[in-house]
Write an enzyme that holds these catalytic residues in place. Structure first.
Site, short mmCIF file in Angstrom:
data_model
loop_
_atom_site.label_atom_id
_atom_site.label_comp_id
_atom_site.label_asym_id
_atom_site.label_seq_id
_atom_site.Cartn_x
_atom_site.Cartn_y
_atom_site.Cartn_z
CB CYS A 117 -1.12 -0.04 1.15
SG CYS A 117 -2.37 1.16 1.27
CG ASP A 164 -6.41 -1.48 -5.68
OD1 ASP A 164 -7.13 -0.62 -5.26
OD2 ASP A 164 -5.16 -1.85 -5.42
CG HIS A 191 -5.80 -1.49 -2.06
ND1 HIS A 191 -4.82 -0.83 -2.74
CD2 HIS A 191 -5.42 -1.14 -0.71
CE1 HIS A 191 -4.19 -0.44 -1.97
NE2 HIS A 191 -4.25 -0.21 -0.94
#
Length: 222
Positions: A117, A164, A191
Site C-alpha cells: 500500500c 483495486d 486492494h
C-alpha cells in the site's frame, strides 16, 4: 522471533522499528514497509514470515514523526486515522527513516525493500533514490503512477490487484509503459489482497505473488 528496536535517522530523529531475525545465518537484509495502519500485528507477522525465509528483517515505524506507537485495526476508524496520519508525513523525512532501516538491516549483507500500500509506493521511491538498496518489491502502491519521472536504479518487481478500488488498471498500464523492464504482475483481487487480516485478502493471489517475490529476492539480495 521479533523484537522492538530503535533507529536513528540522519537528522537525529529516533523512531521505533520491529526487527525479526532468522534462526540460521541470514541470507541478507530486508526492510518491510507498512501500510497506512502502522507496524501492526499484520506487518509484524509479515516480518516474521520473511525472517523464516532467512532474512534479517527491519520494519520501521514510519508514522512515528506524526504519532508514535501506531498500530491500527483494519476497520473504518483505522482507515480514517491512517489517512490522516499519512497526510502529516513528509516524504523526505520518511525516506530518512527508511534509510535508517536499510542501514540496520545491512548488518546481514545486501538489503532489499518490500512494501505494501503506502509502503509499496515507498518501495518504488527506495528503488529510485536510496543508497544501499539492492532490490525492491512493491505491492499495490497507489502513488507510483505519480512518480514515473523517477527511475529505478535497482531491480524492481510490482504487484497489483485487477479489482483495486484505489488503483485503476489505467494507472497500472501507465506504469508498465513507463517501466517496460520492470516485471509488473496483476492478480484477480482487490486492494490489500496480501493481508490475511483484511476482507480483501485473496490467498491464491497472495501465494502466487510470494512465489514470484521470493526467487526475485534470492537472486538480487541473497
Amino acid at each position: 522471533m521479533g523484537q522492538d528496536i530503535k533507529l536513528t535517522a540522519s537528522d537525529g530523529f529516533v523512531l521505533d522499528a520491529y526487527k525479526a531475525v532468522p534462526t540460521t545465518t541470514p541470507r541478507g537484509g530486508l526492510v518491510v514497509l507498512q501500510e497506512i495502519f502502522g507496524v501492526n500485528h499484520h506487518i509484524r507477522s509479515v516480518a516474521d514470515r520473511f525472517a523464516a525465509e532467512g532474512y534479517l528483517v527491519v520494519a520501521p515505524a514510519i508514522f512515528d514523526r506524526a504519532k508514535p506507537g501506531v498500530q491500527l485495526n483494519y476497520d473504518q476508524d483505522g482507515m480514517q486515522e491512517g489517512i490522516a496520519l499519512n497526510k502529516q508525513t513528509k516524504h523526505a523525512d520518511t525516506m530518512k527513516d527508511i534509510a535508517a532501516a536499510v542501514a540496520a538491516a545491512s548488518e546481514a549483507g545486501r538489503v532489499g525493500v518490500i512494501g505494501y500500500c503506502w509502503g509499496g509506493t515507498l518501495a518504488y521511491a527506495a528503488a529510485c533514490d536510496l543508497p544501499g538498496v539492492y532490490a525492491a518489491v512493491g505491492y499495490y502502491g497507489g502513488g507510483i503512477v505519480n512518480m514515473l519521472d523517477e527511475k529505478p536504479t535497482v531491480p524492481l518487481m510490482l504487484h497489483f490487484g485487477e479489482h483495486d478500488d484505489h488503483i485503476p488498471m489505467s494507472d497500472i498500464e501507465k506504469i508498465k509503459a513507463a517501466e517496460p523492464s520492470v516485471p509488473v504482475f496483476t492478480y484477480p483481487a482487490g486492494h490489500g489482497f496480501n493481508c490475511d487480516e483484511r476482507g480483501s485478502y485473496d490467498k491464491a493471489s497472495a501465494d502466487l505473488a510470494l512465489s514470484r517475490t521470493l526467487p526475485f529476492l534470492r537472486e538480487n539480495v541473497g
